[in-house]
Write an enzyme that holds these catalytic residues in place. Structure first.
Site, PDB file in Angstrom:
ATOM      1  N   ASP A  55       3.259  77.237  77.211  1.00 50.02           N
ATOM      2  CA  ASP A  55       4.467  76.538  76.758  1.00 50.02           C
ATOM      3  C   ASP A  55       4.242  75.035  76.662  1.00 50.02           C
ATOM      4  OD1 ASP A  55       5.673  78.992  76.867  1.00 50.02           O
ATOM      5  OD2 ASP A  55       7.331  78.356  78.150  1.00 50.02           O
ATOM      6  N   ASP A  56       5.073  74.419  75.813  1.00 54.96           N
ATOM      7  CA  ASP A  56       5.096  72.963  75.585  1.00 54.96           C
ATOM      8  C   ASP A  56       3.911  72.535  74.703  1.00 54.96           C
ATOM      9  OD1 ASP A  56       7.182  73.313  77.318  1.00 54.96           O
ATOM     10  OD2 ASP A  56       6.279  72.232  78.987  1.00 54.96           O
ATOM     11  N   HIS A 105       9.714  76.823  70.713  1.00 59.29           N
ATOM     12  CA  HIS A 105      10.178  76.464  72.068  1.00 59.29           C
ATOM     13  C   HIS A 105      11.234  75.352  71.954  1.00 59.29           C
ATOM     14  CE1 HIS A 105       9.778  76.727  76.350  1.00 59.29           C
ATOM     15  NE2 HIS A 105       9.175  75.580  76.540  1.00 59.29           N
ATOM     16  N   HIS A 109      13.329  70.505  73.558  1.00 58.32           N
ATOM     17  CA  HIS A 109      13.109  71.019  74.919  1.00 58.32           C
ATOM     18  C   HIS A 109      14.293  70.740  75.850  1.00 58.32           C
ATOM     19  CE1 HIS A 109      10.716  72.036  78.603  1.00 58.32           C
ATOM     20  NE2 HIS A 109      10.137  72.852  77.747  1.00 58.32           N
ATOM     21  N   HIS A 201       1.235  76.694  81.371  1.00 57.40           N
ATOM     22  CA  HIS A 201       1.479  75.494  80.578  1.00 57.40           C
ATOM     23  C   HIS A 201       0.103  74.958  80.144  1.00 57.40           C
ATOM     24  CE1 HIS A 201       5.491  76.167  82.092  1.00 57.40           C
ATOM     25  NE2 HIS A 201       5.922  75.354  81.150  1.00 57.40           N
TER      26      HIS A 201
END
Ligand SMILES: [Zn+2]
Length: 253
Positions: A55-56, A105, A109, A201
């Site tokens: 993620d990110d 995503h 955020h 991550h």
């Protein structure tokens, strides 16, 4: 009013409020439940397949992940932030060119709770269009930041025939695990089951231990007989959970 009645009148509303708040907290953070549409935290299958997700990002740390995954012959799924794709489209393009799946995503955020419909639509659609510029994908998976959702986001996704993708293995959620690459790899290997979705991550500056853990994490899972697939590939196993023949054909996905 006697003392007992006073306490009862004060405590009862407080207890009810605390219970409601606790229930709300668990609801908006649930990996396995939401009010509308589908939510997938793993896939029920007897096959030893697993999906690695990151993620990110994308950020300057993306290339390091690409290199480890390339050397191990592993394809993963990256849930990217639209705003960061806009800033670093080249990292996103390299992920797509390396054969990894790109998921949505959101654009900024934010926690997707108590947001109005226009905000939700913009967060999802703006990011989709940025992803389509870097990756030729028909269907784009979605994962909410922090796994937070309540009514509006699941309803929007459901109306657009999209599921919420969460996870069932999250080594970085435990402080004593995420502080050590060895423990991240060991925890992940110990908690992965056939059909698991692993949350990592790795593209934030503070994710050094995750980056360091990746090779060992993959090696441990390979030694246990696991094969890595993207989340979209993993979802195919759900459709044919009991057929051995299906498993055999899915093996070539
Ligand atoms: Zn995130």
């Amino acid at each position: 009013m006697n003392f007992f009645r006073l306490i009862t009148r004060l405590l009862l509303p407080l207890c009810l409020a605390a219970s409601a708040l606790t229930a709300f907290y668990f609801l908006i953070n649930s990996r396995t439940f939401q009010f509308y549409g589908g939510i997938v935290h793993r896939v029920e299958t007897g096959r030893k397949v697993v999906a690695l997700t990151f993620d990110d990002g994308p950020t300057e740390f993306t290339d390091e992940l690409i290199e480890v995954l390339r050397s191990e012959g592993v394809k993963a799924t990256f849930f990217l932030i639209g705003g960061l794709i806009g800033q670093h489209p080249e990292y996103g393009r390299r992920l797509a060119a390396a054969g990894h799946e790109i998921g949505n995503h959101t654009y900024s955020h934010h926690r997707m709770v108590f947001k109005d419909a226009a905000f939700i639509r913009q967060e999802v659609e703006k990011t989709d269009s940025l992803i389509r510029r870097i990756a030729p994908q028909n269907h784009i998976l979605f994962r909410p930041p922090y796994c937070k959702k309540f009514i509006g986001l699941p309803r929007y996704l459901h109306e657009h025939r999209r599921e919420t993708i969460t996870w069932d293995v999250e080594p970085e959620s435990f402080a004593d695990v995420r502080s050590s690459a060895d423990r991240i790899a060991a925890y992940t290997a110990a908690h992965t089951r056939p059909g698991s979705i692993i949350l990592l991550h790795g593209m934030n500056p503070g994710d050094g231990e995750t980056r360091k853990s990746l090779k060992a994490l993959i090696t441990r899972l390979k030694k246990r007989g696991y094969r890595f697939v993207t989340v979209s590939e993993l979802l195919h196993y759900r459709k044919r959970p009991n057929a051995e023949a299906a498993g055999a054909s899915a093996g070539s996905i």
